[in-house]
Design an enzyme around this catalytic site. Structure first.
Site, PDB file in Angstrom:
ATOM      1  N   ARG A  39       0.881  -1.171   0.000  1.00  0.00           N
ATOM      2  CA  ARG A  39       0.000   0.000   0.000  1.00  0.00           C
ATOM      3  C   ARG A  39       0.915   1.217   0.000  1.00  0.00           C
ATOM      4  NH1 ARG A  39      -5.264   1.593   3.561  1.00  0.00           N
ATOM      5  NH2 ARG A  39      -6.114   0.141   2.026  1.00  0.00           N
ATOM      6  N   HIS A  42      -7.612   0.888  -6.208  1.00  0.00           N
ATOM      7  CA  HIS A  42      -7.770   0.052  -4.999  1.00  0.00           C
ATOM      8  C   HIS A  42      -8.479  -1.248  -5.409  1.00  0.00           C
ATOM      9  CE1 HIS A  42      -7.931  -1.153  -0.961  1.00  0.00           C
ATOM     10  NE2 HIS A  42      -8.813  -0.312  -0.455  1.00  0.00           N
ATOM     11  N   GLN A  55     -10.319  -3.779  -2.895  1.00  0.00           N
ATOM     12  CA  GLN A  55     -11.621  -3.361  -2.372  1.00  0.00           C
ATOM     13  C   GLN A  55     -12.747  -3.757  -3.317  1.00  0.00           C
ATOM     14  OE1 GLN A  55     -12.244  -1.614   0.705  1.00  0.00           O
ATOM     15  NE2 GLN A  55     -14.317  -2.257   0.193  1.00  0.00           N
ATOM     16  N   ASP A  66     -17.077   7.702  -1.216  1.00  0.00           N
ATOM     17  CA  ASP A  66     -15.798   7.557  -0.504  1.00  0.00           C
ATOM     18  C   ASP A  66     -15.498   8.917   0.123  1.00  0.00           C
ATOM     19  OD1 ASP A  66     -13.308   6.621   0.337  1.00  0.00           O
ATOM     20  OD2 ASP A  66     -12.410   6.607  -1.659  1.00  0.00           O
ATOM     21  N   CYS A  92     -16.198   2.117   1.042  1.00  0.00           N
ATOM     22  CA  CYS A  92     -15.078   1.231   1.387  1.00  0.00           C
ATOM     23  C   CYS A  92     -14.633   1.389   2.838  1.00  0.00           C
ATOM     24  CB  CYS A  92     -13.912   1.474   0.433  1.00  0.00           C
ATOM     25  SG  CYS A  92     -13.182   3.122   0.542  1.00  0.00           S
ATOM     26  N   ARG A 134     -13.797  -8.160   2.731  1.00  0.00           N
ATOM     27  CA  ARG A 134     -12.365  -7.970   2.420  1.00  0.00           C
ATOM     28  C   ARG A 134     -11.593  -9.243   2.790  1.00  0.00           C
ATOM     29  NH1 ARG A 134     -10.038  -3.031   1.814  1.00  0.00           N
ATOM     30  NH2 ARG A 134      -8.309  -4.322   1.120  1.00  0.00           N
TER      31      ARG A 134
HETATM   32  N1  NVA Z   1      -9.829   6.840  -1.335  1.00  0.00           N
HETATM   33  C1  NVA Z   1      -9.444   6.456  -0.003  1.00  0.00           C
HETATM   34  C2  NVA Z   1      -9.688   5.008   0.216  1.00  0.00           C
HETATM   35  C3  NVA Z   1      -9.334   4.502   1.599  1.00  0.00           C
HETATM   36  C4  NVA Z   1      -9.522   3.031   1.758  1.00  0.00           C
HETATM   37  C5  NVA Z   1      -7.977   6.789   0.206  1.00  0.00           C
HETATM   38  O1  NVA Z   1      -7.180   6.576  -0.712  1.00  0.00           O
HETATM   39  O2  NVA Z   1      -7.621   7.285   1.274  1.00  0.00           O
HETATM   40  N1   CP Z   2     -11.196   0.125   2.777  1.00  0.00           N
HETATM   41  C1   CP Z   2      -9.921   0.021   3.175  1.00  0.00           C
HETATM   42  O1   CP Z   2      -9.013  -0.240   2.380  1.00  0.00           O
HETATM   43  O2   CP Z   2      -9.724   0.230   4.493  1.00  0.00           O
HETATM   44  P1   CP Z   2      -8.335   0.411   5.236  1.00  0.00           P
HETATM   45  O3   CP Z   2      -7.757   1.734   4.798  1.00  0.00           O
HETATM   46  O4   CP Z   2      -8.690   0.396   6.686  1.00  0.00           O
HETATM   47  O5   CP Z   2      -7.422  -0.713   4.846  1.00  0.00           O
END
Ligand code: NVA
Ligand code: CP
Length: 306
Positions: free
Chosen positions: A109, A136, A139, A224, A264, A292
């Site tokens: 990540r 992502h 997800q 989101d 998400c 998930r």
């Molecule tokens: N769009 C959000 C998703 C978090 C799971 C981010 O990138 O922070």
């Molecule tokens: N939805 C998701 O990816 O959550 P986290 O940021 O908690 O991993």
């Protein structure tokens, strides 16, 4: 092994799967969920190790992958930039060679998508994208599983994305292309998805600034956060820009009666979604979050069990 094996299968975007494989993963996740709920022991990854590199925070992704590996009989190692040499500037190429020589799979990540691509280029084991600034995909495996469980196949349905044209939106665009649903994207001006994703998916998407029209007759409404990780300093500016892009009960009424709501998570009640919607009857967010685990198990099995 010191050089990347070109035959190694990575999961960096949903388009690393073909439509049949995507559907197969969804079906398998549903089967694995049933096995887990019945308490059946299934350990196809005994003695296997997953290394997880997190440059951004996570609750769901970390716990899903870590639990998946434990339940599958293997182990996961959590690596943060605070503690690794990657965080002190060791090249990704070198880290990829070393980590993949000791483990069976890498999950990353991070910020720039190109970093995940570089990791995959130099890794001798599969690399899974646990979220980048661009996409992502993990997800979406869970979101699509959740839709299939609640409503059956999503083929031919209408999905509406409300809010930022961000990483999640881009992965919904890929899912629309692969699973053949129509995706309406309602976003403020200046927050449209990136052009390269529009070019890849133009035959299945509609981009509009009219959020009410976008939600009309929809089967699934998704949103989101307004400011994703890495954009926290834009929170105030974004609160202004996204004011009209809040999923409320009134907006849900535009959608079909059996429409679902997904997010998400983490969510901000009162910003992108009202408490009434996220905690209401049409919300599938808790199944979506739990899935998930099951979806990530299906993915690990797909990539690692020969
Ligand atoms: N769009 C959000 C998703 C978090 C799971 C981010 O990138 O922070
Ligand atoms: N939805 C998701 O990816 O959550 P986290 O940021 O908690 O991993």
């Amino acid at each position: 092994m010191n050089t990347a094996d070109k035959t190694v299968r990575h999961f960096l975007t949903l388009t690393d799967l073909n439509p049949a494989e995507f559907r197969q993963l969804i079906k398998r996740a549903i089967v694995l969920k049933g096995m887990q709920q019945r308490g059946e022991i299934y350990e196809p990854l005994r003695n296997k190790v997953l290394a997880m590199i997190f440059d951004k925070s996570s609750t769901r992704t970390r716990v899903a992958f870590e639990s998946a590996m434990i339940q599958f009989g293997g182990r996961a190692i959590f690596l943060s930039p605070r503690d690794t040499q990657l965080g002190r500037g060791e090249p990704i190429e070198d880290s990829a060679r070393v980590l993949s020589s000791m483990t069976d799979c890498l999950m990353v990540r991070t910020f720039e998508h190109s970093k995940a691509e570089l990791l995959a280029r130099y890794s001798s084991v599969p690399v899974i994208n646990g979220l980048t600034d661009d996409v992502h995909p993990c997800q979406l495996l869970a979101d699509m599983q959740t839709y299939f469980e609640h409503r059956g196949d999503i083929n031919g349905k209408t999905v509406t994305w409300v809010g930022d044209g961000n990483n999640m939106c881009h992965s919904y665009m890929h899912a629309a292309k692969l699973l053949e649903f129509k995706l309406n994207i309602a976003c403020p001006e200046g927050f449209e998805p990136q052009q390269k994703f529009i070019d890849e998916t133009s035959d299945c998407i509609t981009i509009t600034h009219d959020v009410v029209a976008a939600c009309t007759n929809s089967d699934l409404i998704v949103t989101d956060v307004w400011a994703s990780m890495g954009h926290e300093d834009e929170q105030k500016k974004r609160e202004q820009a996204f004011r009209a892009y809040k999923v409320t009960a009134e907006l849900m009424e535009q959608a079909n009666d059996d429409a679902l709501f997904m997010h998400c998570l983490p969510a901000h009640r009162g910003e992108e979604v009202s408490a009434e919607v996220i905690d209401g009857k049409q919300s599938a967010v808790w199944d979506e979050a739990e899935n998930r685990l099951h979806a990530q198990k299906a993915l690990l099995e797909f990539l690692l069990v020969k």
